[in-house]
Enzyme design. Structure first.
Site, PDB file in Angstrom:
ATOM      1  CB  CYS A 136      -0.918  -0.013   1.222  1.00 55.08           C
ATOM      2  SG  CYS A 136      -1.940   1.460   1.338  1.00 55.08           S
TER       3      CYS A 136
ATOM      4  CB  CYS B 231      -0.627   2.659   4.013  1.00 59.78           C
ATOM      5  SG  CYS B 231      -2.075   1.901   3.281  1.00 59.78           S
ATOM      6  CG  ASP B 232       3.212   1.452   4.321  1.00 63.20           C
ATOM      7  OD1 ASP B 232       2.699   1.919   5.349  1.00 63.20           O
ATOM      8  OD2 ASP B 232       3.079   0.268   3.969  1.00 63.20           O
TER       9      ASP B 232
END
Ligand code: NAP
Length: 307
Positions: free
Chosen positions: A135, A138-139
């Site tokens: 992801c 997200c990261d």
């Protein structure tokens, strides 16, 4: 045995939330069961630019939160669960069995979506969350001024590779062929981006690092030559697998484990419908998931009416 509902929706992504909206507006007592965060995969997409009504695009999280509010406005109850274990028939009722509870309803809509496939190579599981990610939204921000790799050549890989260039100093795209699968407009963006280097005809063989990703080893499929690249992150986007394990043995799945339905989106178990990415459909898109969610709810409503 716990409470009884008209319609239980399994999964709270765009398909499930739209099914909830339609089912709530049909005044059916509706329960939505979600094991992770409401919004599904779409919520972890930074920017969605092919969902109609948003000429400048829309954040995936923002879009799915709006869908959630709209469903809740029509009294859909959303509950967090660990996982669904099975769906069973009990006369005209359908039972949704979870680890801790069994829910009873007249109809069920499976909108359980899909999750990222894994490569199964050395280092992938060991360094997951320590540089191996599925992801970028997200990261991605952890990789400011660092070098990263994206594996895959589809829409997700190329879209997220372009997104990662906001942070990373360089993004290698490791693709197993000499041609991308992604939509042309995404390919153009990748080819024009000076931070992206596409490594063609190559497989990621292993991911190395002491407690965090430090190095990858790739192999050219034609020459079998191996090369090592020092970098900090590996984002794997090689497709998805449907979340349908709980259906195995009771509801028909195709050879890739996607749910098989008729044109009313009803599965092989009467009164159980499927919508979105978990279904054997031709296009995995938010716009499709939303349409299928609506249809599944309307058909579930008719099914209950006819009981
Ligand atoms: P996908 O379209 O199935 O693409 C997967 C990519 O990974 C392909 O390039 C494939 O290579 C590669 N791959 C598969 N298995 C591999 C392996 N074991 N090792 C190395 N590479 C491997 O998956 P996706 O990109 O996640 O997209 C899923 C669905 O969502 C698609 O229908 C896509 O159109 C849709 N989607 C749409 C958007 C958008 O419209 N903006 C964004 C994201 C996703 P090959 O090309 O050689 O098969």
């Amino acid at each position: 045995m716990s409470e009884s509902w008209d319609i239980i929706i399994i999964g709270g992504g765009p398909a499930g939330l739209t099914a909830g909206l339609y089912s709530g507006r049909a005044r059916r007592r509706t329960l939505m069961l979600e094991k992770a965060a409401v919004g599904g995969q779409a919520a972890t997409t930074d920017h969605i630019e092919n969902y109609p009504g948003f000429p400048d695009g829309v954040g995936g999280f923002e879009l799915t939160q709006q869908m959630r509010s709209q469903a809740e406005r029509f009294d859909v109850e959303i509950r967090e669960i660990t996982a669904v274990d099975s769906i069973e028939a009990d006369g005209d009722d359908r039972l949704v069995v979870t680890e801790s509870e069994t829910f009873r309803s007249r109809a069920v809509i499976i909108a359980s979506g899909a999750e990222p496939s894994t490569l199964g190579i050395p280092g992938e599981a060991e360094l997951r969350g320590r540089g191996v990610s599925y992801c970028a939204t997200c990261d991605g921000a952890f990789y400011r001024d660092l070098e990263v790799a994206v594996v895959g050549g589809g829409d997700s890989a190329i879209e997220e590779a372009v997104f990662l260039t906001k942070f990373a100093s360089k993004v290698y795209v490791i693709h197993r062929r000499d041609e991308l699968r992604a939509a042309r407009i995404l390919q153009e963006r990748a080819f024009e981006n000076p931070k992206i280097e596409i490594v063609w005809d190559s497989h990621l063989k292993k991911i190395l690092g002491e407690g965090k990703v430090e190095e990858i080893v790739i192999e050219n499929k034609n020459t079998h030559e191996r090369k090592s690249i020092m970098l900090a992150g590996v984002f794997i986007y090689i497709g998805t697998v449907p979340n349908t394990t709980f259906c195995a043995g009771s509801i028909s799945l195709d050879d890739r484990d996607y749910l098989v339905t008729d044109e009313k989106l009803e599965t092989s178990m009467p009164g159980v419908f499927a919508a979105g990415d978990c279904r054997a459909n031709l296009l995995k898109q938010v716009a499709v998931a939303v349409g299928e969610g609506a249809l599944a709810a309307v058909e579930a409503d008719k099914y209950i009416e006819e009981l």
